[in-house]
Scaffold this active site. Structure first.
Site, PDB file in Angstrom:
ATOM      1  N   HIS A 316       0.915  -0.971  -0.272  1.00 48.59           N
ATOM      2  CA  HIS A 316       0.034   0.008  -0.296  1.00 48.59           C
ATOM      3  C   HIS A 316       0.985   1.035  -0.055  1.00 48.59           C
ATOM      4  O   HIS A 316       0.430   1.992  -0.164  1.00 48.59           O
ATOM      5  CB  HIS A 316      -1.213  -0.115   1.335  1.00 48.59           C
ATOM      6  CG  HIS A 316      -2.205  -1.060   1.035  1.00 48.59           C
ATOM      7  ND1 HIS A 316      -2.187  -2.388   1.395  1.00 48.59           N
ATOM      8  CD2 HIS A 316      -3.558  -0.935   0.604  1.00 48.59           C
ATOM      9  CE1 HIS A 316      -3.507  -2.604   0.530  1.00 48.59           C
ATOM     10  NE2 HIS A 316      -3.587  -1.796  -0.275  1.00 48.59           N
ATOM     11  N   GLY A 317       2.184   1.090   0.673  1.00 48.65           N
ATOM     12  CA  GLY A 317       2.722   2.416   0.836  1.00 48.65           C
ATOM     13  C   GLY A 317       4.084   2.372   0.750  1.00 48.65           C
ATOM     14  O   GLY A 317       4.934   1.777   2.041  1.00 48.65           O
TER      15      GLY A 317
END
Lengths: 468, 417
Positions: A316-317
């Site tokens: 996600h990041g």
């Protein structure tokens, strides 16, 4: 380019529809889709269109190689090489900065921070190519001779920049034989409109308030942070699921059935349930292509959980807060498998819902604040470990200003509306046809009009020069 | 099922193609948005380079959004629609944070969280409190900003000729005098901020107690409702205190011929498009100078233009009626009066001074104003060249909120070195 933009709705889409339906031939139609998909991507990332092309070509060539040398060691080598190259591309563009920053924290010498911009959609299409290569290697599918099939699979614009992560097997039939029907096109429109409404009406409006309320320099209060996190939970759900709805709707319009991505995650009763309802295509990918191959819950259960949840968060990041978010859910799932599930199942239903809602909200705090210290501070405030007041005048105003939207959003995040309408229709079949034939189309246009007005409204950009 | 499909498809296609066509065929003749006070993005030129840099597509998106059919009316409708998300209970109070996005695109986290934690309330946004039919900008005190401002003024004083008299006038904004305690406490105390700032000023700098005058007359129409400025009346009360500080007698307000302009919707309205503000516009009362004068203002390119110090015609041009005072904000201006007392004053200012400067005409031979945002001459050289005898720094409380002005002042003292 994003679906919820004036340019997409009122220039790209009509031109695409005209170009597609001008031809009757499937091959021409597929090429129209490919070209428009590449144009769609190029509009946002003019240079990195090369990356998309490169990744697709690598997938195509190596898959054919694996097919050709099936059963030999060369096939395995090609497979490992191709997957590594894809992961390498992703690692470089998405994680190089993160890796360098963390290395610099421990190494005695300093590596210069690489200035790499993240091409949109890279996390999605690299995963899809890996899916494809794996399926070819495992013999689940035959590598198609025609490059255009792979190109269409990878670049198909509905799922290109934000998923759902679809597998080649999902749309294999449809690439060869797309069934564009009136019914399908109409269903696609309805699905798209729902997604558009979710994104523009709910997500965007909620998002405006979230950034103001959770701003670290604002006059915070305990309830203020709780309210902000709740709004964020709703924002991110409507944003992501809305975008998935639009993708699925667009796919349907062209005869493609993309896999579902969300199933009312906020009515989950436990973390395991949550991840079978949230970003289902990603969860499915990690389950089928990482967790199970590693041994699932039969061998090295804890290690496998750790790997999968670390990767889920990290995907996600490129930042520690996302990793923590992933591992947090991994931990909950592990605890549930040990004893928590038994407790929750034995207790009354509302206990499970409260548990899950709290767990989910705490999770979102980690997701929202990229700065770990800010996340810890926010959690501290939420659980009473600060000297901040319970509420402030400012919060009262924000609360009143968003109350209706907040309540409707909560209801809309549950299947309540669907069930109610379903019950009414069961009791009254004629009403059902009436609703379907007239109410749905009118509702769709209403959503489109509302979304258009709001999108135009958000272009308002007065020159705030006078602030001195 | 067939019927639903057909109606659904027809409505969808008609709307999408219809609006696209209207858009395509519409005239793209607008160059400026009066409402937003900015240029409308024109059709960008296509070159391979600009395309690969991403400039072309970004500008095209802006162009498409800026020229969308019915944009101006839709913008207002959109703002009104957004009011529906709340429940009107009790006071009609709302907070608007204005920081527009030209592209109508919110690249939000869709699983690839990029800027999930980013804040919108950065220095380019403004927070408005709208209470019933009045708008206020909230004040958040920053001691370091106040310190930097005081430092800048002190530096100026020590750099000019010791015979030049230097004064500081800090103008509070309207939220300070809001009688509703509940909402007033959302904003920091400007009194505390000003006291602290004044303590840091060099003792030889004269402090003008504009705050005191405005406080005394707080129940009068001294601030606009839909604009962040004070009215000419508010500026007058500040002027009387300035006269006290320099030891001169203020001219009574009724000595001036006055005029009124109705229907003024100012900066707060433009920043929020709030419907309550729209239905309760302000009235600008202006006072025409009676002293013979010639007012020349200079653009950043050095071109000179002769204007009127107070010109009600500005209200007709839709620039923003506040331009009635001094014609707006220019790098610098010079007003020669018929007085021959050898006194020349330079007002280093933000736009609050525009309504204030006209009152200085009876007292000085020459009145200059300098805008640190735009002037491109060194401030200290200017003072020497024009033989300025008095310098007044007139700014509103923003200088105690962020250090932008302090930075500019220092820049303008460093220019050319």
């Amino acid at each position: 380019m994003v679906f919820s933009s004036l340019f997409f709705l009122y220039l790209f889409l009509p031109v695409l529809l005209m170009a597609y339906f001008v031809f009757k031939n499937t091959t021409y139609r597929n090429w129209v889709l490919i070209l428009f998909s590449f144009a769609f991507y190029a509009w946002g990332e003019p240079i990195w269109i090369i990356l998309l092309l490169l990744a697709s070509i690598i997938g195509y060539v190596f898959a054919l190689g694996i097919e050709r040398y099936r059963g030999t060691g060369l096939a395995k080598l090609l497979f490992v090489l191709a997957v590594s190259v894809n992961i390498g591309i992703l690692a470089f563009f998405k994680y190089a900065g993160f890796l360098v920053d963390n290395l610099n924290a421990v190494l005695p010498f300093h590596i210069p921070h690489p200035e790499v911009t993240l091409p949109i959609g890279i996390s999605f299409f690299t995963f899809e190519i890996i899916c494809y290569l794996t399926d070819v290697y495992k013999g689940v599918i035959e590598a198609p001779r025609s490059p255009k099939k792979l190109l269409l699979y990878v670049s198909f614009f509905p799922h290109l920049v934000a998923g759902p992560i679809i597998r080649y097997t999902d749309i294999q039939q449809q690439i060869d034989n797309p069934k564009v029907t009136l019914a399908g096109f109409s269903e696609g429109i309805t699905r798209f409109m729902i997604g558009l409404g979710k994104k523009v009406i709910f997500a965007n409006l909620l998002g405006e308030s979230v950034s103001v309320i959770l701003n670290p320099s604002a006059d915070s209060s305990v309830l203020g942070i709780w309210f902000g996190v709740c709004l964020f939970a709703l924002q991110i759900y409507f944003d992501f699921s809305g975008y998935s709805d639009m993708a699925i709707g667009l796919g349907k319009m062209f005869g493609f059935n993309l896999r579902e991505n969300f199933n009312y995650p906020y009515i989950s009763k436990n973390a395991g349930d949550f991840w079978r309802r949230w970003n289902m295509s990603l969860g499915g990918f990690f389950r089928d292509y990482v967790y199970i191959p590693l041994g699932g819950n039969r061998r090295f259960h804890v290690r496998n959980l750790f790997v999968v949840w670390f990767l889920t968060g990290f995907w996600h990041g490129a930042s520690w807060n996302f990793i923590i978010w992933g591992l947090y859910f991994g931990l909950l799932i592990y605890l549930e498998s040990l004893f928590l599930r038994k407790w929750l199942d034995a207790a009354p239903k509302f206990v499970a819902h409260i548990y899950m809602t709290l767990a989910m909200l705490v999770g979102w705090v980690w997701f929202y604040f990229t700065d770990l210290w800010a996340a810890v501070k926010a959690l501290g405030i939420m659980f009473g470990a600060s000297s901040l007041p319970l509420t402030t005048v400012e919060l009262e105003i924000y609360f009143k200003e968003n109350l209706l939207l907040f309540l409707i959003a909560i209801i809309a995040s549950t299947p309540l509306a669907k069930w109610t309408i379903g019950r009414i229709c069961q009791a009254n079949p004629r009403l059902q046809t009436g609703l379907q034939d007239y109410a749905v189309p009118v509702f769709n246009v209403a959503l489109l009009i509302a979304a258009t007005i709001l999108l135009v409204g958000s272009t308002y950009n007065p020159f705030l020069y006078y602030r001195f | 099922m067939k019927r639903q499909a057909k109606l659904n498809i027809i409505l969808f296609l008609v709307f999408i193609f219809g609006l696209s066509a209207v858009n395509l065929l519409g005239a793209k003749s607008q160059t400026v948005s009066q409402l937003e006070q900015r240029a409308i993005q024109q059709r960008p030129a296509f070159t391979i380079d600009r395309f690969f840099e991403g400039k072309f597509t970004r500008e095209y998106d802006n162009f498409f959004a800026d020229n969308f059919a019915f944009r101006t009316s839709l913008v207002q409708v959109g703002t009104d629609m957004k009011q529906l998300k709340g429940m009107p209970v009790g006071d009609t109070a709302s907070i608007v944070v204005q920081g527009g996005d030209n592209m109508a695109v919110n690249m939000n986290a869709t699983g690839e969280a990029t800027e999930a934690g980013a804040t919108a309330a950065s220095s380019t946004t403004s927070k408005y409190l709208i209470l019933n039919d009045r708008a206020f900008t909230l004040f958040a005190y920053s001691p370091s900003a106040a310190e930097k401002y005081a430092e800048a003024l002190n530096r100026f004083k020590s750099s000019v000729d010791p015979k030049v008299r230097v004064y500081s006038l800090l103008a509070p904004t309207s939220i300070e005098f809001l009688d509703n305690e509940k909402y007033k406490q959302m904003s920091d105390s400007q009194k505390v901020a000003f006291d602290h700032l004044n303590e840091l000023l060099d003792p030889s700098i004269g402090r003008v107690d504009a705050y005191g005058a405005l406080n005394e007359h707080r129940s009068e129409y001294i601030y606009f409702r839909t604009d962040h400025h004070w009215t000419a009346l508010g500026a007058y009360y500040a002027y009387t205190k300035f006269m006290d500080t320099i030891g001169d007698k203020p001219v009574p307000l009724d000595r001036y011929e006055s005029g009124e302009i109705e229907g003024f919707l100012g900066t707060a309205y433009k920043g929020t498009l709030n419907v309550d503000l729209k239905s309760n516009p302000d009235t600008i009362t202006y006072y025409t100078p009676f002293v013979d004068n010639t007012y020349t203002m200079y653009t950043s390119k050095g071109k000179a233009a002769v204007k009127k110090v107070v010109d009600p015609n500005y209200a007709k041009r839709g620039n923003g009626f506040y331009a009635v005072f001094l014609g707006g904000d220019y790098p610098w201006g010079e007003i020669k009066t018929s007085n021959k007392n050898g006194k020349r004053i330079a007002v280093v200012k933000d736009s609050y001074a525009n309504a204030f400067v006209p009152y200085l005409l009876p007292h000085f031979e020459k009145v200059y104003y300098l805008d640190p945002r735009h002037m491109n001459e060194n401030m200290l050289d200017f003072v020497k060249r024009e033989k300025i005898t008095d310098v007044l720094f007139l700014n509103n409380s923003t200088v105690a909120r962020n250090d932008g002005i302090a930075k500019l002042l220092n820049e303008k003292m460093d220019l050319g070195k």
